[in-house]
Design an enzyme around this catalytic site. Structure first.
Site, short mmCIF file in Angstrom:
data_model
loop_
_atom_site.label_atom_id
_atom_site.label_comp_id
_atom_site.label_asym_id
_atom_site.label_seq_id
_atom_site.Cartn_x
_atom_site.Cartn_y
_atom_site.Cartn_z
N ARG A 85 0.83 -1.22 0.00
CA ARG A 85 0.00 0.00 0.00
C ARG A 85 0.86 1.27 0.00
O ARG A 85 0.37 2.35 -0.27
CB ARG A 85 -0.97 -0.01 1.18
CG ARG A 85 -0.28 -0.05 2.54
CD ARG A 85 -1.30 -0.11 3.68
NE ARG A 85 -0.63 -0.19 4.98
CZ ARG A 85 -0.20 -1.30 5.52
NH1 ARG A 85 -0.32 -2.45 4.87
NH2 ARG A 85 0.37 -1.30 6.72
N TYR A 86 2.15 1.10 0.33
CA TYR A 86 3.03 2.28 0.37
C TYR A 86 3.86 2.47 -0.90
O TYR A 86 4.28 3.57 -1.20
CB TYR A 86 4.01 2.17 1.56
CG TYR A 86 3.35 2.09 2.90
CD1 TYR A 86 2.53 3.13 3.36
CD2 TYR A 86 3.53 0.98 3.72
CE1 TYR A 86 1.92 3.06 4.59
CE2 TYR A 86 2.92 0.90 4.96
CZ TYR A 86 2.11 1.94 5.38
OH TYR A 86 1.50 1.87 6.59
N THR A 87 4.15 1.37 -1.59
CA THR A 87 5.06 1.48 -2.73
C THR A 87 4.30 1.71 -4.03
O THR A 87 3.11 1.40 -4.14
CB THR A 87 5.93 0.21 -2.87
OG1 THR A 87 5.06 -0.91 -3.04
CG2 THR A 87 6.81 0.00 -1.66
#
Length: 417
Positions: free
Chosen positions: A84-86
């Protein structure tokens, strides 16, 4: 043929379908993972994300197929951030693996629920299996193919096209050996020749160690700038520290990791009077600064597992490319012929435009107009429909010249194809 396992092939295909190209903005990794799982690969999301992460790591892949933004792990064994962050997009080289996929170059088959089609293989322009290497085929078949330098492999392919009788000795003047993502120095002892001839061999890979003289303290430093493939740097530094502490290596005064964004740099400061050759050899012997890489070039060729030498692999790729280019040319030829057929109809219609307009006006409906055109001027159904769909601007002199130019260009292209 494309050197990919199903999960990697599906990831790249899903990225292309989503328009996630190298020159477009990044997309969240989770979004692509969702596409891959939902459309083509009904397995766990971590399995898919781990495959994406590896495709984005420059220390895992010689030519990364994914361009990642964010934390994708490190050579010290750190994990990548959660999906979800990259953010990711295709790397430029990955697009070469999908080139011409829309031109009937490869066969497609239904996905798991038969709602979509996915490619059997990618119509790649680059020999992915040799460039990025691979380890392990599914169902318990061990394989271990090292990565290679693209310029060398491409030059070898060209040489093989020019001279189909190319020998291994001649090929190895172009491709002297593997080329690992993390660098290092290979010691062959004839094993590379053996592996390239038979498909099996064991090579020794050492990290790159440079010497630096510290003028102020009158000491020598050993600097590690490259590591053998798949060696964890943090573990290596810890191991050297352990050996020093246990007095198994004597003569190390200080040890620190100075690696930064510009590259790897592990500094080993030696005590005064310590022999750098002795310590260097101890490092090779007692740590992972020297490892062995077992080459076992097993791949699936024509649906069967086969251990292949270098020339066999190069030839197999050339055969596949020949098939792709042939299929692409047939597709483009048929498309060009269909367009020429319509253009011939339009150009002929412009010569009899007044009569055609009158005929269309006198017809009761489009169907009758089409039949009348076919009966009166012997147009085909496709041509007649194209004439009915023609816009009035086509009647201007400029548009008429454009049609004639396009027709001439296509006739030349048909000859070439």
């Amino acid at each position: 043929r494309d050197g990919l396992k199903p999960v990697h092939r599906r990831i790249l295909f899903a990225m292309q379908e989503a328009g996630n190209m190298h020159n477009r903005p990044y997309k969240k990794s989770a979004r692509i993972v969702g596409d891959v799982i939902g459309k083509y690969h009904p397995h766990g999301d971590f399995a898919v994300y781990d495959a994406i992460v590896r495709m984005a790591q420059p220390f895992s892949m010689r030519y990364p197929l994914v361009d990642g933004q964010g934390n994708f792990g490190s050579v010290d064994g750190d994990r990548a951030a959660a999906m979800r962050y990259t953010e990711i997009r295709m790397s430029r080289i990955a697009e070469e693996m999908l080139a011409d996929i829309d031109k009937d170059t490869v066969d497609f088959h239904p996905n798991y629920d038969e709602s979509l089609q996915e490619p059997d293989v990618l119509p790649t322009r680059i020999p992915g299996l040799l460039l990025n290497g691979t380890s392990g085929i599914a169902v318990g078949m061990a394989t271990s193919i090292p990565s290679h330098n693209m310029t060398e492999i491409m030059s070898a392919l060209i040489a093989l096209i020019d001279n189909p009788g190319l020998t291994l000795v001649e090929t190895m003047k172009i491709v002297p050996g593997p080329d690992f993502p993390t660098g290092g120095i290979i010691f062959s002892n004839g094993e590379i020749e053996k592996a390239y001839a038979t498909g099996r061999g064991i090579i020794t890979v050492r990290g790159k160690v440079e010497k630096e003289e510290d003028q102020h303290q009158n000491r020598t430093k050993l600097i590690i700038t490259e590591l053998p493939f798949a060696v964890n740097k943090a573990d290596l530094v810890e191991r050297i520290a352990e050996l020093t502490h246990e007095k198994k290596i004597d003569g190390i005064a200080n040890l620190r990791d100075e690696s930064d964004k510009d590259g790897m740099r592990v500094v080993i400061e030696l005590k005064k009077g310590a022999s750098e050759e002795v310590i260097e050899n101890q490092l090779y012997k007692l740590t992972n600064l020297q490892t062995s890489f077992s080459m076992n070039m097993l791949s699936i060729h024509n649906g069967r597992p086969r251990v292949m030498g270098l020339i066999d692999m190069l030839q197999a790729f050339l055969d596949f490319r020949e098939e792709v280019v042939t299929r692409r040319s047939i597709f483009e030829l048929n498309k060009a012929k269909a367009r020429v057929h319509i253009l011939e109809g339009l150009l002929r219609a412009l010569n009899h435009i007044d009569e055609i307009v009158a005929l269309i006006k006198a017809s009761a409906n489009p169907l009758e107009a089409r039949d009348n055109l076919m009966a009166r001027f012997a147009f085909s159904e496709v041509q007649a429909q194209a004439i009915l769909d023609m816009r009035l601007q086509r009647l201007t002199g400029l548009e008429r010249d454009k049609l004639a130019d396009e027709h001439a260009a296509l006739v030349t292209e048909i000859e070439r194809l």
